[in-house]
Design an enzyme around this catalytic site. Structure first.
Site, PDB file in Angstrom:
ATOM      1  CB  CYS A  62     -17.637   8.221  17.444  1.00  0.00           C
ATOM      2  SG  CYS A  62     -16.191   7.270  18.628  1.00  0.00           S
TER       3      CYS A  62
ATOM      4  CG  HIS B 272      -9.282 -11.706  13.686  1.00  0.00           C
ATOM      5  ND1 HIS B 272      -8.816 -12.894  13.522  1.00  0.00           N
ATOM      6  CD2 HIS B 272     -10.476 -11.453  13.008  1.00  0.00           C
ATOM      7  CE1 HIS B 272      -9.609 -13.558  12.625  1.00  0.00           C
ATOM      8  NE2 HIS B 272     -10.432 -12.490  12.257  1.00  0.00           N
TER       9      HIS B 272
ATOM     10  CG  ASP C  65     -15.008   2.610  20.077  1.00  0.00           C
ATOM     11  OD1 ASP C  65     -15.284   2.624  18.979  1.00  0.00           O
ATOM     12  OD2 ASP C  65     -15.533   3.246  21.148  1.00  0.00           O
TER      13      ASP C  65
ATOM     14  CB  ALA D 280     -25.856   2.557  26.972  1.00  0.00           C
ATOM     15  CG  ASP D 281     -21.263   2.462  32.239  1.00  0.00           C
ATOM     16  OD1 ASP D 281     -20.420   3.582  32.017  1.00  0.00           O
ATOM     17  OD2 ASP D 281     -21.752   2.550  33.624  1.00  0.00           O
ATOM     18  CG  ASP D 282     -18.349   5.215  28.766  1.00  0.00           C
ATOM     19  OD1 ASP D 282     -18.489   5.450  27.887  1.00  0.00           O
ATOM     20  OD2 ASP D 282     -18.443   5.489  29.939  1.00  0.00           O
TER      21      ASP D 282
END
Length: 357
Positions: free
Chosen positions: A22, A145, A73, A54-56
């Site tokens: 991250c 993908h 993510d 800006a939530d998860d």
């Protein structure tokens, strides 16, 4: 007579990426500017959680009792072991479903690999690592993908379900709430030490253990009436995610730094200079909103802004629910969980986060 050809040595995965885990995230200040300029879109009433705070994850209501949790993510390698890289990336992606109070139901794999640099065996190990975590979470990888890319990239689209009344946003904290953190911080410091080849074996083991531990406590936490807000601590560091919580509720946060759990050994490594570039970029992005105690050491500030990969859940709950919250964390094996601060009234100035030594 010709000398025998040397065996081909596969490159270190971390040597193929400019940033790992991250820590690859776009700096918070830059991201805010990008999103500010993006055109607005109509928001249907069924979209319970979108991009506003800006939530998860996004949450879309399907019926009176079922809402879909959707998130994605992915990132470049934070470790050189391909199997562990896959495990970490998958754990990190699924965490956002748990952070909304949801139960994961399936995932799609996102794979970008330099196919002329990495062997099919190495790429297969990355995918196998991700699959092992999905099995642990009880979900299938139902598709995905792949692309040929310059740097190795792996992650998931993670989908889950939650009752609409149990959705926990990061923006619903209340004045007087206590803040509880589920995992110790310091993953970015450990990753920096690993890249410098100064991370002890015990430190590497701790890094793998924390980044591959699923935040399974999320649904049980969301079921508690006293839990008002829930998020996870990832690339913007503890300070960044506390600020997101404070901004969303238009309140302030007081952090007791001495109560924040740290992964064993990270304070010493940070003092010796094993910090990430992302830590500095995080600080530049939100330092105007943070009040630090006088003489706060640079190494401590680096830990405050340290980017976490697959970090812990951050809970905002009323004071009377702290024991229940701690019991949930303990039941799910989060022995380091700790109360780290409280939510306070909105400040008069810009500094929403007050750090106390």
């Amino acid at each position: 007579m010709n000398a025998p050809l040397a065996a081909t040595v596969p490159p270190r995965l971390t040597s193929l990426s400019h940033g790992g885990g991250c820590g690859c995230k776009i700096a918070p200040g830059v991201l805010s500017e990008i999103l500010r300029k993006a055109p607005g879109m109509p928001v249907p009433p069924q979209l319970l959680v979108g991009i506003e705070t800006a939530d998860d994850a996004a949450v879309y209501q399907l019926t009176d009792e079922i809402a879909l949790v959707a998130t994605t993510d992915f990132f470049m390698p934070i470790v050189d072991d391909p199997f562990q890289f896959g495990r970490i990336a998958a754990t990190n992606a699924i965490s956002d479903v748990y952070a909304m109070g949801g139960k994961p139901i399936m995932a799609l794999a996102l794979v970008g690999m330099p196919v002329n640099v990495l062997s099919t065996e190495v790429i297969g190990e990355i995918l196998a690592g991700g699959q092992s975590v999905c099995r642990e979470a009880g979900i299938p990888i139902a598709g995905g993908h792949t692309i040929d890319s310059v740097e190795p990239i792996y992650g998931l689209v993670a989908l889950g379900v939650v009752h609409p009344k149990r959705v926990k946003r990061n923006a619903d904290a209340r004045v007087g709430d206590r803040l509880v953190l589920g995992k110790p911080i310091g993953v970015g410091v450990l990753s920096a030490a690993l890249k410098k080849e100064v991370l002890p074996e015990a430190g590497y083991a701790r890094m793998i253990a924390t980044t591959t531990k699923l935040n399974t406590a999320g649904p049980d936490l969301a079921a508690l009436d006293g839990v008002h807000a829930l998020t996870d601590v990832t690339g913007f560091g503890l300070a960044g995610h506390l600020l997101e919580l404070a901004r969303g509720a238009d309140l302030g946060v007081r952090l007791d730094w001495s109560s924040v759990p740290l992964i064993d050994g990270v304070r010493e490594l940070a003092t010796q200079g094993s910090v990430t570039g992302a830590s500095g970029r995080n600080w530049e992005g939100y330092c105007a909103e943070v009040s630090l105690p006088e003489g706060f050491p640079a190494a401590e500030r680096a830990l405050l802004t340290d980017p976490q990969t697959s970090g812990g859940l951050l809970v905002s709950c009323d004071a009377g629910s702290v024991d229940e919250v701690m019991a949930v964390f303990r039941r799910h094996g989060f022995e380091a969980a700790a109360v780290i601060g409280e939510v306070v009234a909105a400040p008069s100035g810009r500094q929403r986060l007050e750090v106390r030594a």
